[in-house]
Design an enzyme around this catalytic site. Structure first.
Site, PDB file in Angstrom:
ATOM      1  N   ASN A  34      51.377 -63.829 -43.286  1.00  0.00           N
ATOM      2  CA  ASN A  34      51.057 -65.166 -42.767  1.00  0.00           C
ATOM      3  C   ASN A  34      49.560 -65.345 -42.490  1.00  0.00           C
ATOM      4  O   ASN A  34      49.169 -66.253 -41.764  1.00  0.00           O
ATOM      5  CB  ASN A  34      51.874 -65.440 -41.494  1.00  0.00           C
ATOM      6  CG  ASN A  34      51.512 -64.480 -40.363  1.00  0.00           C
ATOM      7  OD1 ASN A  34      50.739 -63.549 -40.554  1.00  0.00           O
ATOM      8  ND2 ASN A  34      52.087 -64.712 -39.185  1.00  0.00           N
ATOM      9  N   HIS A 150      -3.149 -47.000 -51.344  1.00  0.00           N
ATOM     10  CA  HIS A 150      -4.070 -47.503 -52.365  1.00  0.00           C
ATOM     11  C   HIS A 150      -3.978 -49.024 -52.390  1.00  0.00           C
ATOM     12  O   HIS A 150      -2.896 -49.598 -52.258  1.00  0.00           O
ATOM     13  CB  HIS A 150      -3.682 -46.921 -53.731  1.00  0.00           C
ATOM     14  CG  HIS A 150      -4.485 -47.466 -54.877  1.00  0.00           C
ATOM     15  ND1 HIS A 150      -3.981 -48.372 -55.790  1.00  0.00           N
ATOM     16  CD2 HIS A 150      -5.761 -47.225 -55.251  1.00  0.00           C
ATOM     17  CE1 HIS A 150      -4.914 -48.649 -56.686  1.00  0.00           C
ATOM     18  NE2 HIS A 150      -6.002 -47.980 -56.385  1.00  0.00           N
ATOM     19  N   ASN A 151      -5.130 -49.689 -52.528  1.00  0.00           N
ATOM     20  CA  ASN A 151      -5.147 -51.162 -52.540  1.00  0.00           C
ATOM     21  C   ASN A 151      -4.320 -51.713 -51.375  1.00  0.00           C
ATOM     22  O   ASN A 151      -3.461 -52.579 -51.542  1.00  0.00           O
ATOM     23  CB  ASN A 151      -4.597 -51.714 -53.863  1.00  0.00           C
ATOM     24  CG  ASN A 151      -5.545 -51.485 -55.025  1.00  0.00           C
ATOM     25  OD1 ASN A 151      -6.684 -51.054 -54.844  1.00  0.00           O
ATOM     26  ND2 ASN A 151      -5.084 -51.751 -56.238  1.00  0.00           N
ATOM     27  N   GLU A 180      -7.318 -48.358 -47.748  1.00  0.00           N
ATOM     28  CA  GLU A 180      -8.413 -48.657 -48.678  1.00  0.00           C
ATOM     29  C   GLU A 180      -8.910 -50.088 -48.492  1.00  0.00           C
ATOM     30  O   GLU A 180      -8.112 -51.017 -48.305  1.00  0.00           O
ATOM     31  CB  GLU A 180      -7.953 -48.461 -50.127  1.00  0.00           C
ATOM     32  CG  GLU A 180      -9.077 -48.670 -51.136  1.00  0.00           C
ATOM     33  CD  GLU A 180      -8.655 -48.414 -52.571  1.00  0.00           C
ATOM     34  OE1 GLU A 180      -9.517 -48.012 -53.367  1.00  0.00           O
ATOM     35  OE2 GLU A 180      -7.469 -48.623 -52.897  1.00  0.00           O
ATOM     36  N   ASP A 182     -11.409 -52.600 -50.643  1.00  0.00           N
ATOM     37  CA  ASP A 182     -12.275 -52.922 -51.780  1.00  0.00           C
ATOM     38  C   ASP A 182     -13.201 -54.051 -51.328  1.00  0.00           C
ATOM     39  O   ASP A 182     -12.767 -55.192 -51.166  1.00  0.00           O
ATOM     40  CB  ASP A 182     -11.452 -53.378 -52.982  1.00  0.00           C
ATOM     41  CG  ASP A 182     -10.758 -52.212 -53.680  1.00  0.00           C
ATOM     42  OD1 ASP A 182     -10.920 -51.073 -53.207  1.00  0.00           O
ATOM     43  OD2 ASP A 182     -10.063 -52.451 -54.677  1.00  0.00           O
ATOM     44  N   HIS A 195      -9.082 -57.339 -54.870  1.00  0.00           N
ATOM     45  CA  HIS A 195      -9.144 -56.487 -56.067  1.00  0.00           C
ATOM     46  C   HIS A 195     -10.062 -57.166 -57.080  1.00  0.00           C
ATOM     47  O   HIS A 195      -9.684 -58.159 -57.699  1.00  0.00           O
ATOM     48  CB  HIS A 195      -7.742 -56.273 -56.642  1.00  0.00           C
ATOM     49  CG  HIS A 195      -7.670 -55.145 -57.618  1.00  0.00           C
ATOM     50  ND1 HIS A 195      -8.038 -53.861 -57.304  1.00  0.00           N
ATOM     51  CD2 HIS A 195      -7.286 -55.108 -58.912  1.00  0.00           C
ATOM     52  CE1 HIS A 195      -7.869 -53.069 -58.353  1.00  0.00           C
ATOM     53  NE2 HIS A 195      -7.418 -53.815 -59.352  1.00  0.00           N
ATOM     54  N   GLU A 229     -14.326 -48.809 -50.936  1.00  0.00           N
ATOM     55  CA  GLU A 229     -14.803 -48.927 -52.314  1.00  0.00           C
ATOM     56  C   GLU A 229     -15.813 -50.068 -52.290  1.00  0.00           C
ATOM     57  O   GLU A 229     -15.459 -51.239 -52.224  1.00  0.00           O
ATOM     58  CB  GLU A 229     -13.652 -49.208 -53.278  1.00  0.00           C
ATOM     59  CG  GLU A 229     -14.092 -49.132 -54.734  1.00  0.00           C
ATOM     60  CD  GLU A 229     -12.941 -49.265 -55.703  1.00  0.00           C
ATOM     61  OE1 GLU A 229     -13.141 -49.912 -56.745  1.00  0.00           O
ATOM     62  OE2 GLU A 229     -11.850 -48.744 -55.420  1.00  0.00           O
ATOM     63  N   ILE A 523      33.282 -54.390 -56.449  1.00  0.00           N
ATOM     64  CA  ILE A 523      33.237 -53.300 -55.491  1.00  0.00           C
ATOM     65  C   ILE A 523      32.607 -52.098 -56.179  1.00  0.00           C
ATOM     66  O   ILE A 523      32.856 -51.842 -57.355  1.00  0.00           O
ATOM     67  CB  ILE A 523      34.649 -52.961 -54.979  1.00  0.00           C
ATOM     68  CG1 ILE A 523      35.263 -54.192 -54.301  1.00  0.00           C
ATOM     69  CG2 ILE A 523      34.616 -51.788 -54.018  1.00  0.00           C
ATOM     70  CD1 ILE A 523      36.692 -53.984 -53.848  1.00  0.00           C
ATOM     71  N   ASN A 549      36.125 -48.150 -57.493  1.00  0.00           N
ATOM     72  CA  ASN A 549      36.437 -49.240 -56.556  1.00  0.00           C
ATOM     73  C   ASN A 549      36.648 -48.780 -55.112  1.00  0.00           C
ATOM     74  O   ASN A 549      37.616 -49.140 -54.466  1.00  0.00           O
ATOM     75  CB  ASN A 549      37.690 -49.998 -57.026  1.00  0.00           C
ATOM     76  CG  ASN A 549      37.458 -50.724 -58.328  1.00  0.00           C
ATOM     77  OD1 ASN A 549      36.351 -51.169 -58.608  1.00  0.00           O
ATOM     78  ND2 ASN A 549      38.499 -50.826 -59.138  1.00  0.00           N
ATOM     79  N   TYR A 579      28.208 -46.565 -60.355  1.00  0.00           N
ATOM     80  CA  TYR A 579      28.385 -46.145 -61.750  1.00  0.00           C
ATOM     81  C   TYR A 579      28.698 -47.333 -62.644  1.00  0.00           C
ATOM     82  O   TYR A 579      29.508 -48.207 -62.302  1.00  0.00           O
ATOM     83  CB  TYR A 579      29.500 -45.109 -61.846  1.00  0.00           C
ATOM     84  CG  TYR A 579      29.827 -44.705 -63.265  1.00  0.00           C
ATOM     85  CD1 TYR A 579      28.997 -43.813 -63.965  1.00  0.00           C
ATOM     86  CD2 TYR A 579      30.951 -45.215 -63.911  1.00  0.00           C
ATOM     87  CE1 TYR A 579      29.296 -43.449 -65.262  1.00  0.00           C
ATOM     88  CE2 TYR A 579      31.253 -44.858 -65.215  1.00  0.00           C
ATOM     89  CZ  TYR A 579      30.422 -43.978 -65.885  1.00  0.00           C
ATOM     90  OH  TYR A 579      30.709 -43.618 -67.183  1.00  0.00           O
TER      91      TYR A 579
END
Length: 629
Positions: A34, A150-151, A180, A182, A195, A229, A523, A549, A579
């Site tokens: 129900n 980096h950057n 860093e 720049d 950059h 830099e 799933i 599943n 998978y």
């Protein structure tokens, strides 16, 4: 209770359950059909929701027929876990985790309390002692791996991404200790960070320094290195120095430490709360700026060729990009290869110099000088002279950075650089992937302070023979180990061999997230892959079979085994994937940690998303054992 009311109840008791799994369980308990759970149906739902058959079996093994753990039985379990436990410790655990008040008063633990204990930090695979700073922090800077970005200013890719001070905040709060900047010529005499030669947005240098001031030491008290830099002319270089002094104040290191040989690198402990500048430095005594000879940035020599090729690639992308790049180019200062005395003065222990070659550097070590290498140049050095590079890194700092041609800001494998003792292995923090998983795993220990003491084989002077271990994690798995080619530390660096078998078992998973939420019936078919990242001979991967599943409570009970030559350098990465027989498997979650931080026994692994966020309540349940022969 309707399904909506059940979901509300689950949220009230802090159970974050996927709707698909919750509704499937709801329907299985709704015997009346129900669309409501009543009385016994609701009791059955709650019991099945929290049931862990594998934990019930483990609990029964120690509790016996009465299904209750005494303090003595819990102590025996803890000792089998590899912990040096006493009755007093066992009673303390019962008082902390047992839910039933009567049982708690009698120093007894029931199944629910046992489950709460194993799901807590005390049952985590990560050694909780390693969540605090526990290593010797009094050694020279060159004896540590240092979390490096980096950057740092970029929030996305390095061609058209956004530059933001928020990116510095995120990196620093993640434990990064080398950021860093720049630096380029800006309008109105104010240097900017972005950059160069690209469409990335620009931010004021002064705004970046203010963000660093505010967040440098919230996550870690140990020194922050600003890797400059520099593409600015002399005038704006002087402005950069003024901004750093005015904004950082006493945080900025401008003089060698008192009582410290100025030619030796100090320790992270002595540099607590300090900001160091990595940049070019004038020879002393200083001369007038106009008489200063050209001082090439160590990264510029190699990056010039890479940026030239990068510009060609961008030029072909669109006419709009070409026009923008042409507008950007004139901003580069004509005298950016010179250095202002004001900026030179704030460079103390991290003097950037072109790499003189290993032979010269080993004959004439200069600990306060450091060179930068692209990942390509670093790999070449590792391949041709790995042992010499290790020796170089015992005395001086080296910084590795990604190739400039990587327009999508992808990363390289940092492990091969750590194997050679390189300290500042800079990655694009804004780019998720297994490389950043390894970085997060490397710096997970030692209180996530951004400094990890290198193993003895990477910091000992020649002649010493650090210990070497051979580690086995015995596993039956469908895939054989797949070693990665590269440099192997010679026996003279690793020392004697001790055989250490370590069987490990993948038991089960709990409440894995549903990936394709737009597909109601999708799933996951999960499997677990365990990866070892270390010296090339140790690198291997093995995996369980997939379970169809079942993302709520899949159970494998499979054993995996690995052999390691250098366990002190190894990282263990647990990966769960969905998978798919027709296409690439989908990533579900992962967790990476140093092998040295793995705790033995029955442990839970709390999974993380691609960007490192918690996937709570998704966990793996495993058993790990390490034993010397």
């Amino acid at each position: 209770m309707s399904f909506r009311e059940v979901k509300s109840m689950l949220r009230m008791i802090n159970i974050d359950m996927d709707d698909v799994y919750a509704y499937k369980l709801f329907k299985e308990c709704d015997h009346s059909g129900n669309e409501r759970l009543e009385g016994r149906e609701l009791e059955e739902f709650c019991r099945r929701l929290l049931r862990r058959p594998e934990l019930e079996e483990l609990f029964g093994r120690y509790s016996g027929e009465d299904c209750v753990l005494s303090a003595e039985e819990l102590r025996d379990f803890l000792r089998d876990q590899g912990e040096d436990a006493s009755l007093r410790q066992a009673r303390a655990i019962i008082r902390t985790y047992e839910l039933n008040e009567k049982a708690r008063q009698q120093d007894l633990m029931m199944l629910d309390g046992f489950m709460m204990y194993l799901l807590s930090a005390a049952g985590d695979i990560l050694n909780q002692e390693h969540t605090k700073v526990h290593q010797d922090m009094s050694q020279p800077l060159c004896h540590y791996f240092i979390s490096s970005s980096h950057n740092t200013y970029l929030t996305h890719n390095q061609i058209g991404g956004t530059s933001s001070t928020e990116a510095y905040v995120r990196a620093l709060m993640a434990g990064c200790r080398c950021v860093e900047l720049d630096c380029w010529e800006g309008s109105d005499g104010e240097p900017i960070v972005y950059h160069g030669h690209t469409l990335t947005s620009k931010i004021l240098f002064s705004d970046v320094i203010e963000s660093i001031r505010d967040y440098a030491f919230k996550q870690s008290p140990y020194p922050v290195i600003l890797s400059l830099e520099n593409h600015c002319g002399l005038e704006q270089q002087a402005t950069m120095a003024r901004h750093m002094k005015a904004i950082l104040g006493d945080m900025l290191l401008t003089q060698p430490l008192e009582g410290q040989d100025p030619h030796d690198l100090p320790s992270p402990e002595k540099l607590k709360g300090k900001v160091l500048v990595k940049g070019k430095k004038l020879p002393e005594p200083w001369h007038e700026p106009q008489r200063v000879t050209s001082l090439l940035d160590p990264e510029e020599e190699e990056e010039e060729e890479e940026e030239e090729e990068e510009e060609k690639l961008q030029e072909r992308s669109s006419q709009q990009s070409l026009q923008s790049l042409q507008e950007i180019k004139p901003l580069q200062a004509k005298d950016a290869s010179q250095v202002a005395p004001e900026l030179s003065a704030v460079v103390v222990y991290c003097q950037a110099v072109p790499f003189p070659g290993l032979a010269h550097a080993l004959r004439h070590p200069r600990p306060c000088e450091m060179s930068s290498f692209s990942e390509r140049k670093a790999r070449k050095l590792i391949k041709e002279a790995g042992s010499a590079l290790v020796q170089y890194n015992t005395r001086q700092l080296s910084r590795i950075y990604p190739l400039g041609l990587k327009m999508n800001s992808s990363n390289y494998n940092p492990q091969e650089m750590w194997n050679a003792g390189c300290q500042l292995v800079a990655l694009n923090f804004q780019t998720p992937g297994y490389e950043m998983d390894l970085n997060a795993g490397r710096f997970l220990g030692n209180g996530r302070c951004g400094y990890v003491l290198k193993p003895p084989c990477l910091r000992s002077p020649p002649g010493e023979r650090p210990r070497r271990l051979v580690l086995h994690i015995r596993v039956r798995a469908p895939r054989p180990p797949s070693p990665t080619p590269g440099w192997v530390p010679p026996a003279s660096l690793l020392g004697d061999t001790h055989d250490v078998p370590m069987p490990g078992q993948v038991i089960s998973a709990q409440q894995l997230p549903k990936l394709k939420r737009e597909k109601g019936s999708s799933i996951v078919d999960p499997f677990v892959r365990v990866e070892i990242h270390g010296v090339p001979a140790d690198c291997s991967k093995q995996q369980t079979h997939h379970k169809l599943n079942n993302g709520f409570n899949p159970r494998w009970e499979e054993t995996l085994s690995f052999q390691l030559l250098a366990p002190e350098l190894a990282l263990v990465r647990f990966v769960v994937e969905d998978y798919d027989s027709t296409s690439c498997n989908d990533f579900v979650g992962q967790f990476t940690l140093p092998l040295a931080s793995v705790r033995e026994g029955y442990r839970h692994i709390h999974l993380l998303s691609k960007d490192g966020a918690s996937l709570s309540p998704a966990t793996l349940f495993v058993h790990v054992r390490c034993k010397s022969l």
